[in-house]
Design an enzyme around this catalytic site. Structure first.
Site, mmCIF file in Angstrom:
data_model
loop_
_atom_site.group_PDB
_atom_site.id
_atom_site.type_symbol
_atom_site.label_atom_id
_atom_site.label_comp_id
_atom_site.label_asym_id
_atom_site.label_seq_id
_atom_site.Cartn_x
_atom_site.Cartn_y
_atom_site.Cartn_z
ATOM 1 N N ASP A 188 0.868 -1.159 0.000
ATOM 2 C CA ASP A 188 0.000 0.000 0.000
ATOM 3 C C ASP A 188 0.916 1.223 0.000
ATOM 4 O O ASP A 188 2.095 1.130 0.355
ATOM 5 C CB ASP A 188 -0.874 -0.034 1.259
ATOM 6 C CG ASP A 188 -1.631 1.246 1.487
ATOM 7 O OD1 ASP A 188 -2.300 1.719 0.548
ATOM 8 O OD2 ASP A 188 -1.558 1.782 2.607
ATOM 9 N N ASP B 39 -0.161 5.036 0.962
ATOM 10 C CA ASP B 39 -0.356 6.037 2.007
ATOM 11 C C ASP B 39 -0.240 5.430 3.401
ATOM 12 O O ASP B 39 -0.893 4.429 3.715
ATOM 13 C CB ASP B 39 -1.729 6.688 1.856
ATOM 14 C CG ASP B 39 -1.841 7.535 0.595
ATOM 15 O OD1 ASP B 39 -0.926 7.485 -0.249
ATOM 16 O OD2 ASP B 39 -2.846 8.247 0.451
#
Length: 238
Positions: free
Chosen positions: A30, A32
């Site tokens: 991922d 963020d």
């Protein structure tokens, strides 16, 4: 599965460490608050004075309190309609930083032959810049619609939600000919759970409780390179 503290701030469950890093073929991140230090949508909102309203939605979504990620993203983007596109550059240049240990983990993963995938519910403006900067093999995220130099508050094409993240990991796995057991997936929020459940080794990085309790590895203190304590590179680490 019974979790145990392998080292301070590092919890594992469902396997016996250490594992050789080279047994894996793909590592998926991922973006963020995982590979990077910020939630990009929150920072865009902060620049234009809408930070608290957008951040509250982000937090609820990442905790799993808003079950439909598409809904949470649409609500946040609606608040950003009319934002100058130049704000994206400002966030990238002045606010976005890699999380501690990211470069080290990427280097060891690359050395041991793993392909590297970045898949994000964030935005292509950022992933398209991180991909060449970090030498990533794949990068997928949402494309912000921009008209006349401002954000419209909409996404172009498919929204990258939890299912889309899982699909991106599965597709990359198929392309390189690896099994799910040869995948590491690293995330921090509820929308990362589908890809983490697909992977042979799931890693929660400073994650929400719902994610930590379901991950094979939970890194609660220190940097991303702490993963190398339980997946040992073929070259010396330490």
């Amino acid at each position: 599965m019974t979790a145990f503290e392998f080292a301070p701030g590092l919890t594992v469950q469902g396997f016996t460490p250490p594992l050789p890093l080279a047994r894996f073929r793909l590592i998926a991140f991922d973006m963020d608050s995982t590979l990077i230090n910020i939630e990009c949508v929150d920072e865009i909102a902060d620049v234009v004075g809408k930070g608290p309203a957008v951040a509250a939605i982000t937090e609820a979504a990442m905790r799993g309190e808003i079950a439909d990620y598409k809904e949470s993203l649409a609500r946040r983007l609606a608040l950003l309609a009319g934002t100058p596109a130049s704000v994206l550059q400002r966030v990238y240049e002045h606010r976005l930083r890699l999380n501690p240990g990211a470069l080290e983990l990427l280097a060891y993963a690359r050395w041991d032959g793993l392909k590297i995938l970045l898949v994000s519910g964030g935005f292509t403006y950022f992933t398209d810049r991180l991909k060449p900067r970090l030498g990533l093999d794949y990068a997928f995220s949402n494309e912000l619609e921009i008209q006349d130099g401002v954000l419209t508050g909409r996404i172009v094409g498919r929204v990258i939600d939890g299912q889309a993240k899982r699909d991106a990991v599965a597709k990359a796995c198929l392309e390189i000919g690896c099994s799910p057991e040869q995948v590491i997936a690293v995330g921090d929020g509820a929308n990362d759970l589908p890809m983490m459940e697909f992977a042979g080794l799931s890693v929660a990085y400073r994650a929400k409780p719902k994610v930590r309790e379901r991950a094979n590895v939970s890194i609660d203190t220190g940097g991303l390179n702490r993963l190398l304590e339980v997946t040992v590179p073929s070259v010396a680490y330490g």
